[in-house]
Design a protein around this motif. Structure first.
Motif, mmCIF file in Angstrom:
data_model
loop_
_atom_site.group_PDB
_atom_site.id
_atom_site.type_symbol
_atom_site.label_atom_id
_atom_site.label_comp_id
_atom_site.label_asym_id
_atom_site.label_seq_id
_atom_site.Cartn_x
_atom_site.Cartn_y
_atom_site.Cartn_z
ATOM 1 N N ASN A 70 4.675 15.327 3.698
ATOM 2 C CA ASN A 70 5.266 16.458 2.994
ATOM 3 C C ASN A 70 5.590 17.580 3.968
ATOM 4 O OD1 ASN A 70 2.791 18.105 3.305
ATOM 5 N ND2 ASN A 70 1.932 16.625 1.842
ATOM 6 N N ILE A 71 6.213 18.616 3.473
ATOM 7 C CA ILE A 71 6.681 19.705 4.319
ATOM 8 C C ILE A 71 5.526 20.507 4.921
ATOM 9 C CG2 ILE A 71 6.870 21.455 2.480
ATOM 10 C CD1 ILE A 71 9.589 22.244 3.762
ATOM 11 N N VAL A 72 4.406 20.621 4.200
ATOM 12 C CA VAL A 72 3.252 21.368 4.707
ATOM 13 C C VAL A 72 2.643 20.645 5.911
ATOM 14 C CG1 VAL A 72 0.963 22.259 4.156
ATOM 15 C CG2 VAL A 72 2.783 22.364 2.443
ATOM 16 N N GLU A 73 2.552 19.342 5.830
ATOM 17 C CA GLU A 73 2.028 18.550 6.946
ATOM 18 C C GLU A 73 2.896 18.746 8.189
ATOM 19 O OE1 GLU A 73 1.304 13.868 8.150
ATOM 20 O OE2 GLU A 73 1.363 14.448 6.030
ATOM 21 N N TYR A 74 4.206 18.779 7.982
ATOM 22 C CA TYR A 74 5.126 18.999 9.099
ATOM 23 C C TYR A 74 4.924 20.394 9.696
ATOM 24 C CZ TYR A 74 9.436 19.958 11.627
ATOM 25 O OH TYR A 74 10.339 20.328 12.594
ATOM 26 N N GLU A 75 4.795 21.397 8.834
ATOM 27 C CA GLU A 75 4.621 22.773 9.306
ATOM 28 C C GLU A 75 3.336 22.929 10.116
ATOM 29 O OE1 GLU A 75 6.659 25.761 6.133
ATOM 30 O OE2 GLU A 75 5.011 24.546 5.364
ATOM 31 N N LYS A 76 2.275 22.284 9.672
ATOM 32 C CA LYS A 76 0.999 22.373 10.387
ATOM 33 C C LYS A 76 1.125 21.773 11.787
ATOM 34 C CE LYS A 76 -2.083 22.448 6.374
ATOM 35 N NZ LYS A 76 -3.129 21.712 5.609
ATOM 36 N N GLU A 77 1.915 20.725 11.909
ATOM 37 C CA GLU A 77 2.135 20.104 13.216
ATOM 38 C C GLU A 77 2.939 21.033 14.125
ATOM 39 O OE1 GLU A 77 1.541 17.274 16.043
ATOM 40 O OE2 GLU A 77 0.752 17.226 13.994
ATOM 41 N N VAL A 78 3.978 21.645 13.578
ATOM 42 C CA VAL A 78 4.816 22.564 14.358
ATOM 43 C C VAL A 78 4.028 23.807 14.761
ATOM 44 C CG1 VAL A 78 6.858 24.065 14.281
ATOM 45 C CG2 VAL A 78 6.961 21.784 13.291
ATOM 46 N N MET A 79 3.163 24.266 13.888
ATOM 47 C CA MET A 79 2.399 25.489 14.131
ATOM 48 C C MET A 79 1.547 25.387 15.396
ATOM 49 S SD MET A 79 2.025 28.541 12.809
ATOM 50 C CE MET A 79 2.267 28.597 11.016
ATOM 51 N N LYS A 80 1.201 24.191 15.804
ATOM 52 C CA LYS A 80 0.388 23.985 17.002
ATOM 53 C C LYS A 80 1.112 24.443 18.267
ATOM 54 C CE LYS A 80 -2.013 19.959 15.047
ATOM 55 N NZ LYS A 80 -2.227 18.489 15.174
ATOM 56 N N ASN A 81 2.436 24.610 18.184
ATOM 57 C CA ASN A 81 3.223 25.006 19.349
ATOM 58 C C ASN A 81 3.156 26.499 19.645
ATOM 59 O OD1 ASN A 81 4.226 22.340 19.706
ATOM 60 N ND2 ASN A 81 5.770 22.698 18.141
ATOM 61 N N PHE A 82 2.581 27.288 18.729
ATOM 62 C CA PHE A 82 2.624 28.741 18.872
ATOM 63 C C PHE A 82 1.230 29.323 19.118
ATOM 64 C CE2 PHE A 82 5.824 27.553 15.523
ATOM 65 C CZ PHE A 82 6.890 27.464 16.411
ATOM 66 N N SER A 83 1.191 30.333 19.968
ATOM 67 C CA SER A 83 -0.074 30.999 20.280
ATOM 68 C C SER A 83 -0.172 32.371 19.615
ATOM 69 C CB SER A 83 -0.222 31.162 21.798
ATOM 70 O OG SER A 83 0.875 31.897 22.339
ATOM 71 N N THR A 84 0.965 32.923 19.184
ATOM 72 C CA THR A 84 0.963 34.239 18.541
ATOM 73 C C THR A 84 0.876 34.085 17.026
ATOM 74 O OG1 THR A 84 3.389 34.240 18.448
ATOM 75 C CG2 THR A 84 2.359 35.245 20.375
ATOM 76 N N PRO A 85 0.430 35.130 16.314
ATOM 77 C CA PRO A 85 0.440 35.086 14.846
ATOM 78 C C PRO A 85 1.837 34.717 14.351
ATOM 79 C CG PRO A 85 -0.720 37.025 15.608
ATOM 80 C CD PRO A 85 -0.083 36.424 16.824
ATOM 81 N N THR A 86 1.931 33.678 13.542
ATOM 82 C CA THR A 86 3.236 33.127 13.190
ATOM 83 C C THR A 86 3.360 32.822 11.704
ATOM 84 O OG1 THR A 86 3.493 32.121 15.383
ATOM 85 C CG2 THR A 86 4.853 31.222 13.617
ATOM 86 N N VAL A 87 4.532 33.117 11.166
ATOM 87 C CA VAL A 87 4.890 32.727 9.809
ATOM 88 C C VAL A 87 6.085 31.782 9.914
ATOM 89 C CG1 VAL A 87 5.696 33.477 7.543
ATOM 90 C CG2 VAL A 87 4.108 34.918 8.837
ATOM 91 N N LEU A 88 5.940 30.593 9.337
ATOM 92 C CA LEU A 88 7.018 29.611 9.345
ATOM 93 C C LEU A 88 7.683 29.544 7.970
ATOM 94 C CD1 LEU A 88 5.511 26.494 11.201
ATOM 95 C CD2 LEU A 88 7.009 28.253 12.139
#
Length: 229
Positions: A70-88
């Motif tokens: 699902n889209i949430v699983e994808y977002e969690k994977e992408v979120m690993k690329n960022f070190s700053t507070p992030t909203v996707l």
């Protein structure tokens, strides 16, 4: 010949460098490919980050990877690329899905995810739908993405609908975060356009409400007449 090779190498580097810069806040775009859309997202995203330290990134996907459920699983994977507070803010065209993921979760305090992703745009519309369904348990409204995505678009205008809806939602999140932080954004969309739309919708649904009221009133009148006879 060496000069040509060097020139070509420099050109490739400059193109790659430009693409890296442009992909900062419009993190991935497999759908729109519009320079103006890219520029608008980048300007607003850069200003928000400069003033708040929060990165608001937009992902425009053609389709979710097949290994993601699902889209949430994808977002969690992408979120690993960022070190700053992030909203996707993520949109998948073929999957017809939109979602918002924030990390750390404390970022949800700065914007209303439920409101942004509401399928209902105005309180009047929410009331009409609740009235028709005889269910007033959920009157949430104010959606800035899904109501626009749900609109029919003529052939050739679909990408315009996507870009308009997603930038509308992106700007909504950015402005809510800025307001929560007590700052102003020079590149903010502002509420003028949304207010105009709200007025038109209020008038439209107001007419519907009057129609419903007149219909019920006439039904009750006919029922009383039948009982009196």
């Amino acid at each position: 010949m060496k000069f040509l090779h060097r020139g070509l190498y420099a050109l490739i580097l400059s193109v790659l460098f430009a693409n890296t810069l442009s992909a900062e806040y419009l993190y991935k775009d497999e759908v729109i490919f519009n320079p103006k859309f890219n520029e608008s997202v980048e300007e607003l995203g850069a200003e928000l980050y400069q003033k708040t330290g929060i990165s608001l990134r937009l992902l425009m996907l053609k389709e979710l990877p097949h290994d993601k459920k699902n889209i949430v699983e994808y977002e969690k994977e992408v979120m690993k690329n960022f070190s700053t507070p992030t909203v996707l803010l993520t949109f998948s065209e073929m999957d017809s899905q939109v979602d918002i993921l924030a990390y750390p979760t404390s970022l949800y305090e700065y914007f209303d995810k439920r409101q942004v992703l509401s399928p209902i745009s105005s309180p009047v519309q929410a009331f009409v739908i609740a009235l028709l369904n005889f269910d007033f348990s959920d009157m949430s409204s104010g959606g800035t993405i899904l109501p626009l995505l749900a609109q029919k678009a003529k052939k050739g205008e679909v990408l315009g609908k996507y870009s308009g809806a997603m930038f509308n939602g992106y700007a909504d999140i950015a402005e809510q975060i800025a307001k929560s932080k007590g700052i102003e954004l020079e590149h903010a969309v502002g509420s003028a356009n949304q207010t105009s739309i709200l007025i038109v919708k209020t008038l439209f649904y107001g007419i519907i409400l009057i129609g419903i009221y007149m219909y019920i009133k006439r039904k009750l009148h006919l029922k009383r007449q039948a009982n009196n006879e």
